[in-house]
Design a protein around this motif. Sequence first.
Motif, short mmCIF file in Angstrom:
data_model
loop_
_atom_site.label_atom_id
_atom_site.label_comp_id
_atom_site.label_asym_id
_atom_site.label_seq_id
_atom_site.Cartn_x
_atom_site.Cartn_y
_atom_site.Cartn_z
N ILE A 163 0.88 -1.17 0.00
CA ILE A 163 0.00 0.00 0.00
C ILE A 163 0.92 1.21 0.00
O ILE A 163 1.86 1.28 0.80
N HIS A 164 0.67 2.14 -0.92
CA HIS A 164 1.53 3.33 -0.98
C HIS A 164 0.77 4.51 -1.57
O HIS A 164 -0.30 4.35 -2.15
N ALA A 165 1.36 5.68 -1.37
CA ALA A 165 0.87 6.91 -2.00
C ALA A 165 1.81 7.17 -3.17
O ALA A 165 2.97 7.57 -2.96
N PRO A 166 1.37 6.91 -4.41
CA PRO A 166 2.29 6.87 -5.55
C PRO A 166 2.91 8.20 -5.96
O PRO A 166 4.12 8.36 -5.93
N ARG A 167 2.06 9.17 -6.34
CA ARG A 167 2.58 10.42 -6.87
C ARG A 167 1.41 11.40 -7.05
O ARG A 167 0.25 11.02 -6.90
N PRO A 168 1.71 12.67 -7.38
CA PRO A 168 0.64 13.64 -7.59
C PRO A 168 -0.35 13.16 -8.65
O PRO A 168 0.03 12.57 -9.66
N GLY A 169 -1.61 13.42 -8.40
CA GLY A 169 -2.66 13.00 -9.32
C GLY A 169 -3.17 11.60 -9.06
O GLY A 169 -4.14 11.16 -9.68
N ARG A 170 -2.55 10.89 -8.13
CA ARG A 170 -2.97 9.53 -7.79
C ARG A 170 -3.46 9.49 -6.34
O ARG A 170 -3.35 10.47 -5.60
N THR A 171 -3.99 8.34 -5.96
CA THR A 171 -4.49 8.16 -4.59
C THR A 171 -3.75 7.01 -3.92
O THR A 171 -3.09 6.21 -4.59
N VAL A 172 -3.85 6.95 -2.61
CA VAL A 172 -3.28 5.82 -1.86
C VAL A 172 -3.92 4.55 -2.41
O VAL A 172 -5.14 4.46 -2.53
N THR A 173 -3.09 3.59 -2.73
CA THR A 173 -3.60 2.42 -3.44
C THR A 173 -2.86 1.14 -3.10
O THR A 173 -1.77 1.17 -2.53
N LEU A 174 -3.47 0.03 -3.47
CA LEU A 174 -2.85 -1.29 -3.34
C LEU A 174 -2.14 -1.59 -4.65
O LEU A 174 -2.68 -1.36 -5.73
N ALA A 175 -0.91 -2.08 -4.60
CA ALA A 175 -0.14 -2.34 -5.81
C ALA A 175 0.79 -3.53 -5.58
O ALA A 175 0.88 -4.06 -4.47
N GLY A 176 1.45 -3.95 -6.65
CA GLY A 176 2.41 -5.03 -6.55
C GLY A 176 3.73 -4.53 -5.97
O GLY A 176 4.21 -3.46 -6.34
N ALA A 177 4.32 -5.32 -5.08
CA ALA A 177 5.56 -4.90 -4.43
C ALA A 177 6.73 -4.79 -5.39
O ALA A 177 7.70 -4.07 -5.13
N GLY A 178 6.65 -5.52 -6.52
CA GLY A 178 7.76 -5.51 -7.46
C GLY A 178 7.60 -4.56 -8.62
O GLY A 178 8.36 -4.63 -9.59
N GLU A 179 6.62 -3.65 -8.55
CA GLU A 179 6.36 -2.74 -9.67
C GLU A 179 7.43 -1.68 -9.86
O GLU A 179 7.52 -1.06 -10.91
N MET A 180 8.24 -1.45 -8.83
CA MET A 180 9.33 -0.47 -8.90
C MET A 180 10.61 -1.15 -8.44
O MET A 180 10.56 -2.16 -7.73
N PRO A 181 11.76 -0.63 -8.83
CA PRO A 181 13.03 -1.23 -8.41
C PRO A 181 13.24 -1.12 -6.90
O PRO A 181 13.26 -0.02 -6.35
N ILE A 182 13.37 -2.27 -6.25
CA ILE A 182 13.50 -2.31 -4.78
C ILE A 182 14.94 -2.07 -4.37
O ILE A 182 15.86 -2.74 -4.83
N LEU A 183 15.12 -1.10 -3.46
CA LEU A 183 16.44 -0.85 -2.86
C LEU A 183 16.65 -1.79 -1.69
O LEU A 183 17.73 -2.36 -1.51
N GLY A 184 15.62 -1.94 -0.87
CA GLY A 184 15.73 -2.81 0.30
C GLY A 184 14.50 -2.71 1.16
O GLY A 184 13.54 -2.01 0.85
N VAL A 185 14.53 -3.44 2.27
CA VAL A 185 13.40 -3.50 3.20
C VAL A 185 13.88 -3.10 4.59
O VAL A 185 14.97 -3.50 5.02
N VAL A 186 13.06 -2.32 5.32
CA VAL A 186 13.38 -1.95 6.69
C VAL A 186 12.22 -2.34 7.61
O VAL A 186 11.07 -2.41 7.18
N ARG A 187 12.58 -2.60 8.85
CA ARG A 187 11.58 -3.02 9.84
C ARG A 187 11.53 -2.02 10.99
O ARG A 187 12.46 -1.90 11.80
N PRO A 188 10.42 -1.27 11.11
CA PRO A 188 10.32 -0.25 12.17
C PRO A 188 10.38 -0.82 13.59
O PRO A 188 10.96 -0.21 14.48
N ASP A 189 9.77 -1.98 13.81
CA ASP A 189 9.69 -2.52 15.19
C ASP A 189 10.65 -3.68 15.40
O ASP A 189 10.35 -4.61 16.15
N ALA A 190 11.79 -3.63 14.76
CA ALA A 190 12.76 -4.72 14.93
C ALA A 190 13.24 -4.77 16.37
O ALA A 190 13.47 -3.73 16.99
#
Length: 361
Positions: free
Chosen positions: A334-361
């Motif tokens: 779930i993300h807020a993509p860009r201007p003109g779009r809305t918060v939406t459900l999308a595929g995790a691999g639709e953009m180049p992934i740099l990495g993953v972080v865990r807030p409550d590690a």
Amino acid sequence: MGTGKRGLITAAVTVVCAVTVLAAPGTAFAAPTPTPTASATPTARPTLPPNKDLEAVREKLDKLYHDAAVATDEYNAAEEKARKQSAEIVELAKKIVAGQKKLDDLKDRAGAAARAQYRTGGLPPAAQLMLSDDPGQFLDGAGRVLQGQRATKGLIGEMTRTQEDLKLYAADASDRWDKLEANRKAKAAARKKVKQQIAAAEKLQSQLEKKEKERLAELEQEAALKAQTDWLDTGILKEINGKASEQGKKAVEFATAQIGKPYVWGAEGPKSYDCSGLTSQAWANAGHPIPRTSQEQWKQLKHVDVKDMRPGDLIIYFDDASHVAMYVGDGAIIHAPRPGRTVTLAGAGEMPILGVVRPDA
């Protein structure tokens, strides 16, 4: 000191108000409505350009919106620093007020001691005792003289320390003010860049006919689908089986509830969000505050391997960490993509992934 003290407090409060106004969602860039151009005779439009031409348009738009996202992160970072520094200036102003009050009290006590000495003819207490004809009075008073000398010495020492503290507070406040001004300028420059990039993207889109826009949207969906399919074809979902923590579940629930709300750069809810505004507010709602920007989230939060991620974790995208989304399971975000779009459900691999972080590690 009184005038400077009042001026510092006024300035600090003014800074807080200014930061609040600058950060208000209402200051976010609004997309201009294209104004129809009157024409005496209709102008023939070219036929729908080939896909490769629209593909170039799509890539150009991606670049413009990416640059806008980078500038938005700069804006958010400057805003966060300015907010923190304005709060520090207010705290320093409070310390200066308290210190000045303490110094005034110490001066009053010193003045009282000086007036008492004047009433006794200007002789110090020790000299008065030496001239006494009563040995008992001399012996009884000797102890009091020693205590008085120690008290006077302590009073002078405390006044000196208080004066030094006030100097430090004033210097610190001046330094904070200089940094605040620098961040205010950085924030204004970033705001200008965001507006320029979004305006350029909207101008480019406004030049397209309805059918071209529809085809452009199809190309965007096709590119996203291909990227997601390629990512899934690696078999990554077979390895991802982590379960959300209790806080992670709350963060996902919050993010899910925001679906459909518009993207607005610099916004962190409740009516609109930018990408890191959504993720930071989701985790704040879960009781675990995290950094405001995607770049700081990448720098400060614990990194985990993609195969080990679980719902609630944040996926950071692009080499410059300019975008962030929340992983919600089953290969989706779930993300807020860009201007003109809305918060939406999308595929995790639709953009180049740099990495993953865990807030409550």
